[in-house]
Scaffold this motif. Structure first.
Motif, PDB file in Angstrom:
ATOM      1  N   PRO A  11       0.815  -1.236   0.000  1.00  0.00           N
ATOM      2  CA  PRO A  11       0.000   0.000   0.000  1.00  0.00           C
ATOM      3  C   PRO A  11       0.846   1.284   0.000  1.00  0.00           C
ATOM      4  O   PRO A  11       0.512   2.255  -0.689  1.00  0.00           O
ATOM      5  N   ARG A  12       1.954   1.281   0.750  1.00  0.00           N
ATOM      6  CA  ARG A  12       2.765   2.496   0.819  1.00  0.00           C
ATOM      7  C   ARG A  12       3.359   2.839  -0.538  1.00  0.00           C
ATOM      8  O   ARG A  12       3.299   3.976  -0.994  1.00  0.00           O
ATOM      9  N   TRP A  13       3.900   1.837  -1.223  1.00  0.00           N
ATOM     10  CA  TRP A  13       4.531   2.099  -2.513  1.00  0.00           C
ATOM     11  C   TRP A  13       3.506   2.313  -3.611  1.00  0.00           C
ATOM     12  O   TRP A  13       3.759   3.036  -4.586  1.00  0.00           O
ATOM     13  N   LEU A  14       2.336   1.714  -3.478  1.00  0.00           N
ATOM     14  CA  LEU A  14       1.273   2.012  -4.441  1.00  0.00           C
ATOM     15  C   LEU A  14       0.854   3.485  -4.348  1.00  0.00           C
ATOM     16  O   LEU A  14       0.600   4.142  -5.369  1.00  0.00           O
ATOM     17  N   ALA A  15       0.811   3.996  -3.102  1.00  0.00           N
ATOM     18  CA  ALA A  15       0.465   5.410  -2.929  1.00  0.00           C
ATOM     19  C   ALA A  15       1.540   6.327  -3.503  1.00  0.00           C
ATOM     20  O   ALA A  15       1.248   7.330  -4.162  1.00  0.00           O
ATOM     21  N   VAL A  16       2.817   5.970  -3.266  1.00  0.00           N
ATOM     22  CA  VAL A  16       3.919   6.769  -3.799  1.00  0.00           C
ATOM     23  C   VAL A  16       3.899   6.760  -5.331  1.00  0.00           C
ATOM     24  O   VAL A  16       4.062   7.802  -5.985  1.00  0.00           O
ATOM     25  N   SER A  17       3.693   5.594  -5.912  1.00  0.00           N
ATOM     26  CA  SER A  17       3.675   5.487  -7.367  1.00  0.00           C
ATOM     27  C   SER A  17       2.490   6.240  -7.968  1.00  0.00           C
ATOM     28  O   SER A  17       2.617   6.890  -9.017  1.00  0.00           O
ATOM     29  N   LEU A  18       1.347   6.178  -7.311  1.00  0.00           N
ATOM     30  CA  LEU A  18       0.175   6.911  -7.800  1.00  0.00           C
ATOM     31  C   LEU A  18       0.409   8.415  -7.749  1.00  0.00           C
ATOM     32  O   LEU A  18       0.041   9.151  -8.681  1.00  0.00           O
ATOM     33  N   LEU A  19       1.040   8.869  -6.660  1.00  0.00           N
ATOM     34  CA  LEU A  19       1.341  10.294  -6.546  1.00  0.00           C
ATOM     35  C   LEU A  19       2.285  10.746  -7.664  1.00  0.00           C
ATOM     36  O   LEU A  19       2.083  11.804  -8.277  1.00  0.00           O
ATOM     37  N   ALA A  20       3.315   9.951  -7.943  1.00  0.00           N
ATOM     38  CA  ALA A  20       4.241  10.300  -9.033  1.00  0.00           C
ATOM     39  C   ALA A  20       3.536  10.251 -10.380  1.00  0.00           C
ATOM     40  O   ALA A  20       3.769  11.100 -11.255  1.00  0.00           O
ATOM     41  N   LEU A  21       2.657   9.273 -10.545  1.00  0.00           N
ATOM     42  CA  LEU A  21       1.926   9.135 -11.803  1.00  0.00           C
ATOM     43  C   LEU A  21       1.008  10.325 -12.056  1.00  0.00           C
ATOM     44  O   LEU A  21       0.802  10.727 -13.200  1.00  0.00           O
ATOM     45  N   LEU A  22       0.469  10.901 -10.999  1.00  0.00           N
ATOM     46  CA  LEU A  22      -0.387  12.081 -11.145  1.00  0.00           C
ATOM     47  C   LEU A  22       0.434  13.354 -11.296  1.00  0.00           C
ATOM     48  O   LEU A  22       0.022  14.283 -11.997  1.00  0.00           O
ATOM     49  N   ALA A  23       1.591  13.415 -10.629  1.00  0.00           N
ATOM     50  CA  ALA A  23       2.398  14.641 -10.658  1.00  0.00           C
ATOM     51  C   ALA A  23       2.994  14.899 -12.032  1.00  0.00           C
ATOM     52  O   ALA A  23       3.086  16.048 -12.477  1.00  0.00           O
ATOM     53  N   VAL A  24       3.418  13.846 -12.737  1.00  0.00           N
ATOM     54  CA  VAL A  24       4.069  14.030 -14.037  1.00  0.00           C
ATOM     55  C   VAL A  24       3.140  14.693 -15.052  1.00  0.00           C
ATOM     56  O   VAL A  24       3.506  15.704 -15.668  1.00  0.00           O
ATOM     57  N   PRO A  25       1.929  14.191 -15.285  1.00  0.00           N
ATOM     58  CA  PRO A  25       1.063  14.869 -16.263  1.00  0.00           C
ATOM     59  C   PRO A  25       0.646  16.276 -15.839  1.00  0.00           C
ATOM     60  O   PRO A  25       0.456  17.143 -16.688  1.00  0.00           O
ATOM     61  N   PHE A 238      10.489  19.884 -13.442  1.00  0.00           N
ATOM     62  CA  PHE A 238       9.812  19.231 -12.322  1.00  0.00           C
ATOM     63  C   PHE A 238       9.327  17.831 -12.730  1.00  0.00           C
ATOM     64  O   PHE A 238       9.433  16.874 -11.949  1.00  0.00           O
ATOM     65  N   ALA A 239       8.758  17.714 -13.929  1.00  0.00           N
ATOM     66  CA  ALA A 239       8.267  16.415 -14.389  1.00  0.00           C
ATOM     67  C   ALA A 239       9.409  15.401 -14.467  1.00  0.00           C
ATOM     68  O   ALA A 239       9.280  14.257 -14.009  1.00  0.00           O
ATOM     69  N   GLY A 240      10.529  15.812 -15.044  1.00  0.00           N
ATOM     70  CA  GLY A 240      11.673  14.909 -15.111  1.00  0.00           C
ATOM     71  C   GLY A 240      12.223  14.576 -13.741  1.00  0.00           C
ATOM     72  O   GLY A 240      12.674  13.446 -13.496  1.00  0.00           O
ATOM     73  N   PHE A 241      12.186  15.539 -12.821  1.00  0.00           N
ATOM     74  CA  PHE A 241      12.697  15.302 -11.472  1.00  0.00           C
ATOM     75  C   PHE A 241      11.844  14.263 -10.739  1.00  0.00           C
ATOM     76  O   PHE A 241      12.368  13.422  -9.999  1.00  0.00           O
ATOM     77  N   VAL A 242      10.525  14.324 -10.929  1.00  0.00           N
ATOM     78  CA  VAL A 242       9.639  13.353 -10.279  1.00  0.00           C
ATOM     79  C   VAL A 242       9.963  11.943 -10.753  1.00  0.00           C
ATOM     80  O   VAL A 242      10.073  11.001  -9.953  1.00  0.00           O
ATOM     81  N   VAL A 243      10.127  11.770 -12.064  1.00  0.00           N
ATOM     82  CA  VAL A 243      10.450  10.445 -12.610  1.00  0.00           C
ATOM     83  C   VAL A 243      11.801   9.968 -12.090  1.00  0.00           C
ATOM     84  O   VAL A 243      11.965   8.806 -11.676  1.00  0.00           O
ATOM     85  N   PHE A 244      12.795  10.867 -12.081  1.00  0.00           N
ATOM     86  CA  PHE A 244      14.129  10.494 -11.605  1.00  0.00           C
ATOM     87  C   PHE A 244      14.105  10.047 -10.144  1.00  0.00           C
ATOM     88  O   PHE A 244      14.693   9.028  -9.783  1.00  0.00           O
ATOM     89  N   MET A 245      13.401  10.810  -9.289  1.00  0.00           N
ATOM     90  CA  MET A 245      13.374  10.479  -7.869  1.00  0.00           C
ATOM     91  C   MET A 245      12.618   9.188  -7.616  1.00  0.00           C
ATOM     92  O   MET A 245      12.988   8.409  -6.719  1.00  0.00           O
ATOM     93  N   TRP A 246      11.559   8.914  -8.406  1.00  0.00           N
ATOM     94  CA  TRP A 246      10.816   7.665  -8.215  1.00  0.00           C
ATOM     95  C   TRP A 246      11.719   6.469  -8.495  1.00  0.00           C
ATOM     96  O   TRP A 246      11.774   5.524  -7.715  1.00  0.00           O
TER      97      TRP A 246
END
Length: 305
Positions: A11-25, A238-246
């Motif tokens: 659940p924790r990593w699903l939430a992190v991945s969902l947040l990154a998935l929403l932040a990029v677009p 910012f979009a590239g930074f989110v992907v890099f940090m994930w």
């Protein structure tokens, strides 16, 4: 998915991945919107420049169509419009405007009021001359204005302000010189009404050189356009930074779990630390017959005398 990366389904990593998935677009959308704003401002500037060029190339129009009376303001559509006015030059109130550059040379404008039939005057910059305005006044070398009734053709200009380039706001200019070309600055110098706008003569008599029309206020790309361009880059970064940090966090988590599975503690790749090896103390018989470690006397033995 390998066993090492099964933690992504927690659940924790699903939430992190969902947040990154929403932040990029969201970042990409905001960057695209800022880019569209920059392109819109560029197109507006290009259109305004084309309109001004058409206005400047159009046939002359009477002054009354641009400024119906001395109190009228110059409209945006009339900036740099070629107008014609008929009257007589008031050489007694001719003024020099110092500190004006042309072709990277310092010089001054020659401004002569043109008295119209209604009694008011239109400020006319008859041309530019190199050198010092004060020296020209002292020597009396300023070319005189034509006598009698004349028809002047020139580009309509906005009144200058304290923010206009090359203006002199010191208030220390000598008599016969003017720091800012505007009706407000001329009203106290001339004994008759003055139009708020002014013109720069299109075909001055030699040795005067024509003064090119000034760029209309707000016609150039302003700071907001370049701010939009800067924000565009920031959002895409910012979009590239989110992907890099994930990816970085996922890799660190996978490596930590792999090390834990091998029994390697964080910060110790060689395994648990049992401490340095220490020699065991020899065993000696105790009073009850059991072996016990020999006592160690820390006091060094002394040699008998």
């Amino acid at each position: 998915m390998g066993a090492v990366y099964r933690f992504l389904l927690t659940p924790r990593w699903l939430a992190v991945s969902l947040l990154a998935l929403l932040a990029v677009p969201v970042c990409v959308f905001m960057g695209s919107w800022q880019l569209s704003r920059f392109e819109w401002r560029v197109n507006e500037h290009r259109t305004a420049a084309q309109d001004q060029r058409k206005v400047a190339e159009a046939p002359p129009v009477p002054l009354a169509k641009v400024l119906p009376d001395p109190r009228a303001d110059v409209q945006d559509d009339d900036a740099n419009r070629i107008v014609s006015a008929t009257g007589s030059y008031d050489t007694a109130h001719q003024l020099l405007v110092p500190g004006r550059t042309l072709d990277d040379r310092n010089g001054y404008y020659v401004l002569t009021p043109l008295r119209l039939s209604g009694g008011a005057a239109l400020p006319v910059v008859r041309g530019w001359l190199p050198g010092s305005a004060s020296a020209a006044q002292h020597r009396g070398t300023v070319p005189p204005a034509p006598a009698g009734t004349v028809t002047v053709t020139g580009a309509m200009q906005y009144p200058e302000t304290t923010e206009s380039p090359d203006v002199d706001t010191s208030g220390t200019l000598p008599s016969g010189q003017l720091g800012i070309i505007s009706g407000a600055s001329l009203v106290n110098l001339l004994p008759y009404p003055v139009y708020n706008g002014w013109i720069t003569a299109t075909h001055p008599a030699a040795p005067l050189k024509a003064v090119p029309p000034a760029e209309a206020p707000g016609s150039s790309l302003d700071l907001k356009a370049f701010q939009n361009l800067g924000y565009t880059g920031q959002w895409f970064v910012f979009a590239g930074f989110v992907v890099f940090m994930w990816f970085r966090f996922v890799r660190r988590e996978a490596e930590a779990r792999a090390d834990a599975a091998l029994g390697i503690l964080p910060g110790d790749p060689d395994g648990p630390d049992d401490g340095p090896d220490t020699p065991e103390a020899p065993l000696t018989p105790g009073p009850d017959g059991a072996e016990a470690p020999a006592e160690h006397d820390p006091t060094p033995a002394t040699q008998a005398s």
